[in-house]
Design a protein around this motif. Structure first.
Motif, PDB file in Angstrom:
ATOM      1  N   PHE A 210     -25.041   7.808 -11.526  1.00  0.00           N
ATOM      2  CA  PHE A 210     -25.618   6.772 -12.388  1.00  0.00           C
ATOM      3  C   PHE A 210     -26.234   5.644 -11.561  1.00  0.00           C
ATOM      4  O   PHE A 210     -27.283   5.119 -11.905  1.00  0.00           O
ATOM      5  N   PHE A 211     -25.580   5.284 -10.473  1.00  0.00           N
ATOM      6  CA  PHE A 211     -26.099   4.176  -9.668  1.00  0.00           C
ATOM      7  C   PHE A 211     -27.436   4.530  -9.018  1.00  0.00           C
ATOM      8  O   PHE A 211     -28.381   3.723  -9.021  1.00  0.00           O
TER       9      PHE A 211
ATOM     10  N   TYR B 223     -29.635   6.573  -9.960  1.00  0.00           N
ATOM     11  CA  TYR B 223     -30.692   6.592 -10.984  1.00  0.00           C
ATOM     12  C   TYR B 223     -31.117   5.152 -11.296  1.00  0.00           C
ATOM     13  O   TYR B 223     -32.310   4.840 -11.384  1.00  0.00           O
ATOM     14  N   PHE B 224     -30.122   4.288 -11.446  1.00  0.00           N
ATOM     15  CA  PHE B 224     -30.376   2.868 -11.715  1.00  0.00           C
ATOM     16  C   PHE B 224     -31.196   2.250 -10.581  1.00  0.00           C
ATOM     17  O   PHE B 224     -32.118   1.449 -10.813  1.00  0.00           O
TER      18      PHE B 224
END
Lengths: 388, 470
Positions: B283-284, B286-287
């Motif tokens: 997730f990170f 991608y962020f």
């Protein structure tokens, strides 16, 4: 004794702190990074709303959309030549064949064999090409004529791309009367969308009829591509359009996208037209940047009539080789949200994609499948479309 | 009973031939030369075999990695005897073991995937079956089948080492080879198959027109939260799992999970801990792309497409693997002089800095050397391939060749092995709960959150300042 105790505590503290840093970082990464709250961190996009003016209409004539005639032959060459990352000048495709076989070509070798014939004696050049190149019969090309009517009724003509095969493109130019228009200097400029073989290597066909035509190429051409313009006998102005928006005329601008493309090509230039009372029309060569990206860029960068996406014409680069990928379905699913009112696609859009667009209920303008175009699902060779 | 290579890696002493950084630099140079020569021969689009089509080369690269993991981690070098491992010249060992791994690789791809599965199960594993589909060219038939096989590889390259690292080979650790190896192989292969069917098979199901709705979930269930129907969403977190397994095993020394005394609690905590850390990373990363390039737009191509962004998460994760393994293989897992948590933190910081440098360097110059294309998002460019190819070369050098030529292998004495165990246990025992540790943990956690907040605040500016592609 006291000192030792303090050292031990400091050491324990460090052990805990080192562990805690990892726990804190990963916990924050996991809990925040894909939450809706993260969107607060996104850079605010302000629409620049650049005024490029308006034009009354555009009329597009599809000179040729059949960049190659047989997918299996082209992709077979690519496979045997080393894949999609091989430098396009090395495949030994026409016109740069050196007779050494697939994947062993070079611009310099090939050009040395045909330079003396360019741009006027294309038949003789093509005879040499036939002797030295891989599958010259499969070469076609992409090119279209854009006729823009200005608000005062004045009409201006522009050429987008010059195809690939000298022989095929010359036939197509004659079929659509482009040869005469060029001779008469009716076409004021040639815009090259990108350096790919099927859009660019037919350059001498345009120069045969108008060697002084002004050429606009996107930033990112390689040394061979730049040299080709000179070797073809061009005598006019060449403008390298920088990445970003470039205003050409009232209601007409191009945009250069710095995108890496297969066969070692970099950068693509596409056209925007702002049609009075209608909205924005996108005209593309291959659209390697993606039609959604093209639309989103327009939304952010320029002002257009009614804030409306009116139409598309050109290759949309979805499945040029009849390949498919689930990510292409993302496009089919999302294109409808942009509300294009007329979709005139062909070439690297792929027949399957055009059919998926039709099945999805999108306003695809179908064609006649004439002059070796394969399917009526999209606008083929010789077909036309008008916006405005 | 013949032990084959059980605990061989742990029980060998790698002695530097020269003091200082010379052996590490020499081996780096040696392996880079081998990397570049083999890259040019096998993969480079300008080279001899030109397997970087890209999926053909990618598939073999990924499965070669897994076959080596099987040979060393699952089978403990069986059927090669311990005496042969200890007495044979490293070059001979490297050649023989590499040849065996390539032989197994060939049988696996041609025999199992293409021959068995492709002909009697799922047609998309065999290009000869796929090419019968109207309109598909031979090139894409090969690419699609390679894609399917390598998607399987992504899962297997996480689960195979995870069974050794996290599950500690249980419940088969006491079995002799090859029973132990086959047990773990079958178990992890079975699990890989299940994960494949729920993460990758629906991707293949909508690859064809019309969607294969009666044999797969189409459109896939992840469409809403992944913002794409592409299986790259799963490639992303699974690639992170593959990387985190190795981070845990090498520079993290399985810390902090090794503090858990109850065996099965420790094993499950580690197995699912790897997944949890990987999801955070997934997730990170991608962020991080959203922060630097803007929000992804569904339906578009290249750098702005969600499917490419997810894939790029996996690619970014792989960049972590390279410095972490170098630190472990050639720098003796430096540093070792502090407590285990501090050592782990320092190594992680070194790896992070080196990863960023490697990422920038790769995108700046790789197209000049590897025959790839300039730019982040070329549809045929996968930095995972050269990164894993380099890792493969290092695994051959470290596992099969005992770090030759910079090091020589000397078997440890029984006393040395025992001393290692004692020292390792002492490192673990050194981390005991105390109020100071608790205070440090709390402060550290706050610092970690603050570091994360600073990172996401500073990323757009840092990215703009570096301007990698210019």
């Amino acid at each position: 004794m006291t000192t030792k105790k303090k050292e031990v505590k400091r050491r324990d503290f460090l052990k805990g702190a080192a562990t805690g840093v990892g726990v804190g970082v990963f916990a924050a990464m996991g809990m925040y990074s894909y939450s809706d709250a993260r969107k607060e961190m996104f850079p605010k996009v302000e629409r620049k709303q650049k005024d490029i003016g308006v034009c009354r209409s555009i009329h597009v004539t599809n000179i040729s959309e059949t960049s190659w005639f047989d997918n299996a032959t082209l992709i077979g060459d690519i496979k045997k030549g080393g894949g999609l990352l091989v430098n396009q000048y090395d495949y030994n495709w026409p016109p740069f064949g050196n007779g050494k076989g697939l994947g062993k070509g070079s611009y310099a070798d090939g050009m040395a064999k045909i330079k003396e014939f360019l741009p006027d004696r294309l038949d003789e050049a093509w005879d040499v090409v036939l002797e030295n190149c891989i599958h010259p019969e499969n070469a076609g090309g992409y090119s279209c004529l854009v006729e823009m009517e200005e608000m005062d009724g004045n009409k201006r003509k522009f050429l987008l791309d010059s195809g690939w095969s000298y022989k095929w493109m010359d036939e197509c130019f004659k079929r659509e009367g482009i040869d005469t228009m060029l001779r008469n200097k009716e076409i004021e400029a040639l815009f090259i969308s990108h350096e790919h073989f099927d859009h660019y290597w037919g350059l001498p066909v345009t120069l045969k009829y108008d060697p002084e035509i002004t050429i606009y190429i996107p930033e990112g051409f390689y040394e061979e591509g730049l040299q080709y313009i000179k070797d073809c006998g061009h005598k006019g102005e060449v403008h390298t359009v920088k990445n970003g928006l470039f205003e050409v005329a009232p209601g007409f601008a191009t945009y250069v996208f710095p995108v890496p493309i297969i066969c070692r090509v970099y950068g693509e230039q596409s056209l925007y037209f702002n049609i009075a009372d209608k909205g924005l029309v996108s005209v593309t060569g291959c659209c390697h940047q993606g039609i959604i990206r093209f639309a989103e860029t327009a939304y952010q960068e320029i002002a257009y009539e009614n804030d409306n996406f009116h139409g598309i014409y050109g290759g949309l680069h979805i499945s040029p080789f009849d390949d498919w990928d689930p990510k292409y379905d993302d496009l089919v699913i999302s294109l409808g949200k942009y509300g294009f009112e007329r979709i005139g696609c062909n070439h690297c859009t792929g027949v399957l994609c055009a059919k998926k667009f039709i099945n999805a209920g999108y306003p695809v303008v179908e064609g006649t499948a004439q002059f070796r175009s394969k399917d009526t699902a999209y606008l083929g060779n010789g077909d036309t479309i008008t916006f405005g | 009973m013949e032990r084959y290579g059980t605990n061989y890696l742990e029980e060998r002493k790698l002695v530097k031939r020269w003091s200082g950084p010379t052996p590490a630099l020499l081996n780096l140079l040696f392996t880079l030369i081998v990397f570049y020569a083999t890259w040019w021969f096998f993969h480079d689009p300008r080279g001899v075999m030109r397997m970087y089509t890209p999926y053909v080369g990618y598939m073999y690269t990924r499965w070669w990695l897994i076959v080596m993991i099987w040979m060393v981690y699952l089978f403990n070098f069986w059927p090669f005897k311990r005496k042969w491992l200890e007495s044979t010249h490293p070059l001979t060992k490297g050649i023989v073991l590499s040849a065996v791994s390539v032989g197994v690789l060939y049988i696996l791809i041609k025999g199992f995937f293409e021959g068995l599965l492709g002909n009697y199960g799922l047609a998309y594993f065999n290009p000869d079956q796929l090419v019968k589909l109207p309109g598909i060219t031979e090139f894409f038939a090969v690419e699609y089948s390679c894609l399917a096989i390598l998607m399987f590889a992504a899962i297997a390259s996480w689960l195979s080492p995870a069974w050794v690292v996290a599950m500690e080979e249980e419940p088969w650790s006491k079995l002799p080879q090859p029973a132990k190896g086959f047990s773990m192989l079958i178990c992890t292969f079975f699990l890989s198959t299940i994960v494949y069917f729920v993460t990758m098979h629906p991707h293949m199901g909508i690859l064809y027109h019309p969607w294969q709705s009666f044999t797969s979930i189409a459109p896939p269930y992840w469409e809403k939260f992944a913002n794409t129907v592409s299986g790259n969403f799963h490639v992303s977190w699974i690639m992170c799992c593959t990387v985190v397994v190795w981070l845990v095993e090498t520079i993290w020394q399985r810390y902090p999970f090794n503090l858990i005394r109850h065996p099965w609690l420790r094993r499950f905590a580690l197995f699912f801990g790897i997944i949890a850390i990987s999801l955070a990373m997934h997730f990170f990363l991608y962020f991080a792309q959203e922060l630097t390039w803007g929000e992804a737009i569904r339906g578009t191509r290249r750098a702005f497409a969600p499917d490419w962004r997810w894939l790029h998460v996996g690619e970014m994760a792989i960049f972590f693997l390279v410095p972490a393994l170098f630190l472990h293989f050639y720098c003796g897992n430096w540093p070792k002089k502090f407590s285990m948590p501090v050592n782990v933190l320092v190594r992680t910081i070194i790896t992070l800095v080196a990863t960023i440098a490697l990422y920038i360097g790769y995108y700046k110059v790789s197209h000049l050397f590897l025959g790839t294309q300039k730019g982040f998002s070329h549809p045929q460019q996968f930095p995972m391939i050269p990164m894993i190819w380099l890792v493969n070369i290092w695994l051959v050098n470290h596992w099969f060749m005992d770090n030759w030529p910079g090091w020589k292998m000397v078997p440890k004495t029984v006393e040395e092995i025992e001393a290692d165990h004692v020292a390792h246990q002492a490192e673990i025992d050194d981390v005991r709960w105390s109020p100071s540790l608790g205070a440090g943990l709390g402060m550290g956690a706050l610092a970690g959150v603050a570091f994360y907040a600073f990172t996401i605040y500073a990323l757009p500016g840092l990215y703009a300042a570096v301007d990698i592609l210019k």
